[in-house]
Design a protein around this motif. Structure first.
Motif, PDB file in Angstrom:
ATOM      1  N   ALA A 258       0.970  -1.156  -0.094  1.00  0.00           N
ATOM      2  CA  ALA A 258       0.125   0.033  -0.226  1.00  0.00           C
ATOM      3  C   ALA A 258       0.963   1.333  -0.096  1.00  0.00           C
ATOM      4  O   ALA A 258       1.688   1.286   0.737  1.00  0.00           O
ATOM      5  CB  ALA A 258      -0.777   0.104   1.245  1.00  0.00           C
ATOM      6  N   GLU A 259       0.336   2.021  -0.882  1.00  0.00           N
ATOM      7  CA  GLU A 259       1.447   3.366  -0.945  1.00  0.00           C
ATOM      8  C   GLU A 259       0.515   4.626  -1.267  1.00  0.00           C
ATOM      9  O   GLU A 259      -0.688   4.564  -2.050  1.00  0.00           O
ATOM     10  CB  GLU A 259       2.414   3.321  -2.108  1.00  0.00           C
ATOM     11  N   LEU A 260       0.975   5.719  -0.716  1.00  0.00           N
ATOM     12  CA  LEU A 260       0.479   7.114  -1.121  1.00  0.00           C
ATOM     13  C   LEU A 260       1.321   7.343  -2.441  1.00  0.00           C
ATOM     14  O   LEU A 260       2.599   7.321  -2.673  1.00  0.00           O
ATOM     15  CB  LEU A 260       0.772   8.245  -0.129  1.00  0.00           C
ATOM     16  N   VAL A 261       0.534   7.634  -3.669  1.00  0.00           N
ATOM     17  CA  VAL A 261       1.012   8.149  -4.690  1.00  0.00           C
ATOM     18  C   VAL A 261       0.902   9.561  -5.079  1.00  0.00           C
ATOM     19  O   VAL A 261       0.024  10.237  -5.027  1.00  0.00           O
ATOM     20  CB  VAL A 261       0.209   7.494  -5.967  1.00  0.00           C
TER      21      VAL A 261
ATOM     22  N   GLY B  42      -2.620  11.036   7.950  1.00  0.00           N
ATOM     23  CA  GLY B  42      -3.637  10.396   7.573  1.00  0.00           C
ATOM     24  C   GLY B  42      -3.508   8.945   7.433  1.00  0.00           C
ATOM     25  O   GLY B  42      -2.494   8.533   7.004  1.00  0.00           O
ATOM     26  N   ALA B  43      -4.535   8.074   7.772  1.00  0.00           N
ATOM     27  CA  ALA B  43      -4.429   6.545   7.949  1.00  0.00           C
ATOM     28  C   ALA B  43      -4.213   6.006   6.607  1.00  0.00           C
ATOM     29  O   ALA B  43      -4.738   6.711   5.571  1.00  0.00           O
ATOM     30  CB  ALA B  43      -5.581   6.025   8.662  1.00  0.00           C
ATOM     31  N   ILE B  44      -3.198   5.060   6.532  1.00  0.00           N
ATOM     32  CA  ILE B  44      -3.115   4.224   5.087  1.00  0.00           C
ATOM     33  C   ILE B  44      -3.490   2.839   5.796  1.00  0.00           C
ATOM     34  O   ILE B  44      -2.982   2.614   6.877  1.00  0.00           O
ATOM     35  CB  ILE B  44      -1.855   4.387   4.699  1.00  0.00           C
ATOM     36  N   ARG B  45      -4.143   1.733   5.014  1.00  0.00           N
ATOM     37  CA  ARG B  45      -4.475   0.643   5.346  1.00  0.00           C
ATOM     38  C   ARG B  45      -4.669  -0.079   4.152  1.00  0.00           C
ATOM     39  O   ARG B  45      -5.114   0.376   3.124  1.00  0.00           O
ATOM     40  CB  ARG B  45      -5.709   0.717   6.203  1.00  0.00           C
ATOM     41  N   LEU B  46      -4.293  -1.387   4.378  1.00  0.00           N
ATOM     42  CA  LEU B  46      -4.286  -2.386   3.131  1.00  0.00           C
ATOM     43  C   LEU B  46      -5.045  -3.765   3.755  1.00  0.00           C
ATOM     44  O   LEU B  46      -4.606  -4.065   4.948  1.00  0.00           O
ATOM     45  CB  LEU B  46      -3.169  -2.941   2.558  1.00  0.00           C
ATOM     46  N   SER B  47      -6.300  -4.292   3.199  1.00  0.00           N
ATOM     47  CA  SER B  47      -6.632  -5.333   3.559  1.00  0.00           C
ATOM     48  C   SER B  47      -6.835  -6.368   2.396  1.00  0.00           C
ATOM     49  O   SER B  47      -6.971  -6.024   1.143  1.00  0.00           O
ATOM     50  CB  SER B  47      -8.377  -5.137   4.092  1.00  0.00           C
TER      51      SER B  47
ATOM     52  N   GLN C 292      -1.907  -4.242   6.481  1.00  0.00           N
ATOM     53  CA  GLN C 292      -1.015  -3.148   6.684  1.00  0.00           C
ATOM     54  C   GLN C 292      -1.828  -2.028   7.058  1.00  0.00           C
ATOM     55  O   GLN C 292      -2.980  -1.757   6.755  1.00  0.00           O
ATOM     56  CB  GLN C 292      -0.525  -2.864   5.182  1.00  0.00           C
ATOM     57  N   GLU C 293      -1.387  -1.186   8.324  1.00  0.00           N
ATOM     58  CA  GLU C 293      -1.882  -0.149   8.727  1.00  0.00           C
ATOM     59  C   GLU C 293      -0.935   0.910   9.480  1.00  0.00           C
ATOM     60  O   GLU C 293      -0.106   0.261  10.334  1.00  0.00           O
ATOM     61  CB  GLU C 293      -3.050  -0.611  10.048  1.00  0.00           C
TER      62      GLU C 293
ATOM     63  N   ASP D  16       4.664  12.833 -14.230  1.00  0.00           N
ATOM     64  CA  ASP D  16       5.520  11.747 -13.592  1.00  0.00           C
ATOM     65  C   ASP D  16       4.720  11.541 -12.040  1.00  0.00           C
ATOM     66  O   ASP D  16       3.994  12.254 -11.660  1.00  0.00           O
ATOM     67  CB  ASP D  16       6.831  12.196 -12.935  1.00  0.00           C
ATOM     68  N   LEU D  17       4.726  10.146 -11.617  1.00  0.00           N
ATOM     69  CA  LEU D  17       4.218   9.759 -10.573  1.00  0.00           C
ATOM     70  C   LEU D  17       5.196   9.108  -9.512  1.00  0.00           C
ATOM     71  O   LEU D  17       6.036   8.598 -10.131  1.00  0.00           O
ATOM     72  CB  LEU D  17       3.176   8.527 -10.725  1.00  0.00           C
ATOM     73  N   VAL D  18       4.963   9.347  -8.219  1.00  0.00           N
ATOM     74  CA  VAL D  18       5.941   9.154  -7.050  1.00  0.00           C
ATOM     75  C   VAL D  18       5.138   8.180  -6.241  1.00  0.00           C
ATOM     76  O   VAL D  18       4.332   8.621  -5.618  1.00  0.00           O
ATOM     77  CB  VAL D  18       6.524  10.180  -6.515  1.00  0.00           C
ATOM     78  N   TYR D  19       5.649   6.756  -5.980  1.00  0.00           N
ATOM     79  CA  TYR D  19       5.162   5.972  -5.047  1.00  0.00           C
ATOM     80  C   TYR D  19       6.016   6.272  -3.749  1.00  0.00           C
ATOM     81  O   TYR D  19       7.239   6.082  -3.733  1.00  0.00           O
ATOM     82  CB  TYR D  19       4.876   4.569  -5.642  1.00  0.00           C
ATOM     83  N   THR D  20       5.501   6.544  -2.744  1.00  0.00           N
ATOM     84  CA  THR D  20       6.012   6.902  -1.692  1.00  0.00           C
ATOM     85  C   THR D  20       6.666   6.214  -0.593  1.00  0.00           C
ATOM     86  O   THR D  20       7.380   6.464   0.500  1.00  0.00           O
ATOM     87  CB  THR D  20       5.563   8.287  -0.707  1.00  0.00           C
ATOM     88  N   GLY D  21       6.373   4.667  -0.703  1.00  0.00           N
ATOM     89  CA  GLY D  21       6.971   3.683   0.215  1.00  0.00           C
ATOM     90  C   GLY D  21       5.826   2.914   0.916  1.00  0.00           C
ATOM     91  O   GLY D  21       4.499   3.722   1.099  1.00  0.00           O
ATOM     92  N   THR D  22       6.013   1.949   1.686  1.00  0.00           N
ATOM     93  CA  THR D  22       4.790   1.066   1.935  1.00  0.00           C
ATOM     94  C   THR D  22       5.060   0.862   3.646  1.00  0.00           C
ATOM     95  O   THR D  22       6.191   0.744   3.995  1.00  0.00           O
ATOM     96  CB  THR D  22       4.484  -0.191   1.219  1.00  0.00           C
ATOM     97  N   PRO D  23       4.321   0.789   4.330  1.00  0.00           N
ATOM     98  CA  PRO D  23       4.060   0.356   5.771  1.00  0.00           C
ATOM     99  C   PRO D  23       4.589  -1.185   6.024  1.00  0.00           C
ATOM    100  O   PRO D  23       4.339  -1.824   5.043  1.00  0.00           O
ATOM    101  CB  PRO D  23       2.808   0.676   6.381  1.00  0.00           C
ATOM    102  N   ALA D  24       4.727  -1.358   7.018  1.00  0.00           N
ATOM    103  CA  ALA D  24       5.078  -2.949   7.408  1.00  0.00           C
ATOM    104  C   ALA D  24       3.661  -3.728   7.077  1.00  0.00           C
ATOM    105  O   ALA D  24       2.606  -3.117   6.970  1.00  0.00           O
ATOM    106  CB  ALA D  24       5.280  -3.071   8.965  1.00  0.00           C
ATOM    107  N   GLY D  25       4.062  -4.999   7.178  1.00  0.00           N
ATOM    108  CA  GLY D  25       2.738  -5.929   6.943  1.00  0.00           C
ATOM    109  C   GLY D  25       2.628  -6.283   5.388  1.00  0.00           C
ATOM    110  O   GLY D  25       1.542  -6.969   5.158  1.00  0.00           O
ATOM    111  N   VAL D  26       3.570  -6.218   4.530  1.00  0.00           N
ATOM    112  CA  VAL D  26       3.426  -6.714   3.444  1.00  0.00           C
ATOM    113  C   VAL D  26       3.418  -8.242   3.195  1.00  0.00           C
ATOM    114  O   VAL D  26       3.784  -8.756   4.213  1.00  0.00           O
ATOM    115  CB  VAL D  26       4.635  -6.222   2.471  1.00  0.00           C
ATOM    116  N   GLY D  27       2.749  -8.877   2.426  1.00  0.00           N
ATOM    117  CA  GLY D  27       2.451 -10.141   2.506  1.00  0.00           C
ATOM    118  C   GLY D  27       1.858 -10.645   0.939  1.00  0.00           C
ATOM    119  O   GLY D  27       1.544  -9.909   0.035  1.00  0.00           O
ATOM    120  N   ALA D  28       1.976 -12.005   1.061  1.00  0.00           N
ATOM    121  CA  ALA D  28       1.610 -12.688  -0.300  1.00  0.00           C
ATOM    122  C   ALA D  28       0.094 -12.635  -0.944  1.00  0.00           C
ATOM    123  O   ALA D  28      -0.619 -12.523  -0.032  1.00  0.00           O
ATOM    124  CB  ALA D  28       1.924 -14.021  -0.253  1.00  0.00           C
ATOM    125  N   LEU D  29      -0.129 -12.528  -2.087  1.00  0.00           N
ATOM    126  CA  LEU D  29      -1.322 -12.539  -2.711  1.00  0.00           C
ATOM    127  C   LEU D  29      -1.519 -13.732  -3.608  1.00  0.00           C
ATOM    128  O   LEU D  29      -0.381 -14.381  -4.342  1.00  0.00           O
ATOM    129  CB  LEU D  29      -1.657 -11.492  -3.609  1.00  0.00           C
TER     130      LEU D  29
END
Length: 246
Positions: free
Chosen positions: A94-97, A168-173, A180-181, A208-221
């Motif tokens: 999950a990332e802010l772009v 601001g909250a960033i979350r992935l489910s 990720q939260e 140009d797009l800039v993906y700013t990084g991801t929080p902990a909790g990355v995992g498999a799909l």
């Protein structure tokens, strides 16, 4: 000089190609029919402390590093992403772009805000096994990061509608389970710092797009999963994972 520029523009409008070129990659714009043309995609590596730790790295505030994805790797919200080839460990991030709308080279942090056209929710899809193998061998990350359909990006919301996104909250489910939260304020390098540092190496240009990084909790799909990313103040994105291409 003006005549020369006009001559070049005239040549550009009548230029022929040896075969039909692909459409310009683009991203939806919230509330508008016009789309945002994508020029380049930059991504910041390990920009949340907890994620740096889970990747086995020291989260100290070293200068940020960047990698890229091809512009045509971009995928709209809701599009089914096929499970990619060559991997057994396909991850979400999950990332802010940040969408760039004005040119800038070697800009200050204060001026960096002026380059930002808008913001979107992103998912930096990753073939983790290929990335880590390349990292351990000292090779480029391209095969782990820069593959087809690897840059999911939601509709861009104009910056004047969001204000400066510094928290601001960033979350992935995945399938309704949160993985990720965090908060945008947890970024090691803030949005204006990222834009400023990136502009010291390359000239940033509209598109140009800039993906700013991801929080902990990355995992498999896996095929059949539905991945949702949310960032406070922006429209969420949903990405279903399809079967591998045969």
């Amino acid at each position: 000089m003006i005549a020369m520029i006009r001559h070049r523009e005239a040549k550009a409008t009548t230029m022929n190609f040896v075969f039909e070129h692909q459409p310009v990659p683009s991203v939806a714009v919230e509330g508008e029919s016009a789309r945002f043309p994508v020029r380049r995609i930059f991504c910041v590596g390990r920009n949340y402390e907890a994620h740096a730790r889970e990747m086995g790295k020291d989260p100290s505030r070293d200068p940020p590093f960047f990698f890229t994805k091809p512009a045509d790797a971009v995928v709209d919200d809701g599009i089914v992403v096929p499970y990619p080839p060559l991997t057994q460990n396909f991850h979400h991030e999950a990332e802010l772009v940040v969408a760039i709308g004005r040119p800038g080279f070697n800009v200050t942090e204060g001026d960096a805000w002026e380059l930002i056209w808008g913001y979107a929710v992103g998912n930096d899809l990753t073939r983790r096994d290929l990335q880590l193998d390349a990292r351990d061998k000292g090779r480029p990350w391209d095969w782990g990061k820069a593959f087809d359909n690897s840059a999911v990006c939601g509709p861009i919301r104009r910056a004047h509608e969001t204000g400066r996104l510094e928290k601001g909250a960033i979350r992935l489910s995945v399938n309704g389970t949160v993985r990720q939260e965090a908060d945008l304020s947890d970024l090691i390098w803030s949005v204006p710092e990222i834009v400023s540092i990136l502009s010291s190496a390359v000239q940033l240009l509209p598109g140009d797009l800039v993906y700013t990084g991801t929080p902990a909790g990355v995992g498999a799909l896996v095929p059949g999963d539905v991945c949702k990313v949310e960032i406070e103040g922006l429209r969420s994105i949903t990405t279903p994972i399809g079967a591998a291409l045969s």
